[in-house]
Design a protein around this motif. Structure first.
Motif, PDB file in Angstrom:
ATOM      1  N   MET A   1      44.626  47.319 109.320  1.00 60.58           N
ATOM      2  CA  MET A   1      43.915  47.052 107.748  1.00 60.58           C
ATOM      3  C   MET A   1      44.128  45.693 107.618  1.00 60.58           C
ATOM      4  SD  MET A   1      45.275  48.778 104.187  1.00 60.58           S
ATOM      5  CE  MET A   1      44.109  49.934 104.190  1.00 60.58           C
ATOM      6  N   ASN A   2      42.903  45.125 106.847  1.00 56.87           N
ATOM      7  CA  ASN A   2      43.222  43.773 106.450  1.00 56.87           C
ATOM      8  C   ASN A   2      44.036  43.717 105.290  1.00 56.87           C
ATOM      9  OD1 ASN A   2      41.956  41.253 105.283  1.00 56.87           O
ATOM     10  ND2 ASN A   2      41.035  41.036 107.106  1.00 56.87           N
ATOM     11  N   SER A   3      44.565  42.717 105.090  1.00 55.72           N
ATOM     12  CA  SER A   3      45.449  42.522 103.653  1.00 55.72           C
ATOM     13  C   SER A   3      44.836  42.425 102.575  1.00 55.72           C
ATOM     14  CB  SER A   3      46.453  41.419 104.104  1.00 55.72           C
ATOM     15  OG  SER A   3      45.747  40.167 104.330  1.00 55.72           O
ATOM     16  N   ARG A   4      43.559  41.891 102.785  1.00 51.12           N
ATOM     17  CA  ARG A   4      42.578  41.909 101.578  1.00 51.12           C
ATOM     18  C   ARG A   4      42.097  43.093 100.914  1.00 51.12           C
ATOM     19  NH1 ARG A   4      38.131  37.652 104.329  1.00 51.12           N
ATOM     20  NH2 ARG A   4      38.461  39.283 105.875  1.00 51.12           N
ATOM     21  N   ASP A   5      42.367  44.089 101.784  1.00 51.61           N
ATOM     22  CA  ASP A   5      42.196  45.682 101.476  1.00 51.61           C
ATOM     23  C   ASP A   5      43.081  46.165 100.773  1.00 51.61           C
ATOM     24  OD1 ASP A   5      39.852  45.643 102.579  1.00 51.61           O
ATOM     25  OD2 ASP A   5      40.662  46.300 104.579  1.00 51.61           O
ATOM     26  N   LEU A   6      44.211  45.491 100.290  1.00 53.07           N
ATOM     27  CA  LEU A   6      45.367  45.717  99.527  1.00 53.07           C
ATOM     28  C   LEU A   6      45.562  44.724  98.226  1.00 53.07           C
ATOM     29  CD1 LEU A   6      47.768  46.077 102.436  1.00 53.07           C
ATOM     30  CD2 LEU A   6      46.587  48.008 101.198  1.00 53.07           C
ATOM     31  N   PRO A   7      44.544  44.851  97.281  1.00 55.44           N
ATOM     32  CA  PRO A   7      44.439  43.634  96.311  1.00 55.44           C
ATOM     33  C   PRO A   7      45.656  43.883  95.364  1.00 55.44           C
ATOM     34  CG  PRO A   7      42.901  45.457  95.935  1.00 55.44           C
ATOM     35  CD  PRO A   7      43.468  45.601  97.300  1.00 55.44           C
ATOM     36  N   ASP A   8      46.174  45.001  95.280  1.00 58.50           N
ATOM     37  CA  ASP A   8      47.463  45.354  94.141  1.00 58.50           C
ATOM     38  C   ASP A   8      48.689  45.119  94.988  1.00 58.50           C
ATOM     39  OD1 ASP A   8      45.529  45.727  92.134  1.00 58.50           O
ATOM     40  OD2 ASP A   8      45.455  47.944  92.739  1.00 58.50           O
ATOM     41  N   ALA A   9      48.841  44.960  96.183  1.00 60.55           N
ATOM     42  CA  ALA A   9      49.897  44.485  96.733  1.00 60.55           C
ATOM     43  C   ALA A   9      50.692  43.308  96.409  1.00 60.55           C
ATOM     44  CB  ALA A   9      50.004  44.476  98.324  1.00 60.55           C
ATOM     45  N   VAL A  10      51.973  43.433  95.987  1.00 60.07           N
ATOM     46  CA  VAL A  10      52.902  42.228  95.847  1.00 60.07           C
ATOM     47  C   VAL A  10      53.723  41.848  96.988  1.00 60.07           C
ATOM     48  CG1 VAL A  10      54.815  41.607  94.040  1.00 60.07           C
ATOM     49  CG2 VAL A  10      52.904  43.222  93.375  1.00 60.07           C
TER      50      VAL A  10
END
Length: 70
Positions: free
Chosen positions: A1-10
């Protein structure tokens, strides 16, 4: 998965990390998964997803010295 696909991740980085873009960041996700990414990609690279149990096992092995090379 691309980290851009986790926009709400802190994303969190260890306070012991240097500012040389050679660190790993971790994000605890609401669905009981943990995401890991390399900071050198500046938030645009891949993210490795593991279960919370997998993360706990990794932490235990790391703190107890169970990650030594054979």
């Amino acid at each position: 998965m691309n980290s851009r696909d986790l926009p709400d991740a802190v994303w969190r980085k260890s306070s012991r990390s240097a500012n040389n873009s050679q660190c790993v960041e971790v994000a605890f996700l609401p669905d009981d998964r943990v995401a890991l990414r390399d900071t050198k990609h500046l938030g645009t690279g891949p993210a490795l997803l593991v279960s919370r149990g997998g993360w706990t096992a990794f932490e235990s092995a790391a703190t107890e010295g169970g990650l030594t090379r054979p």
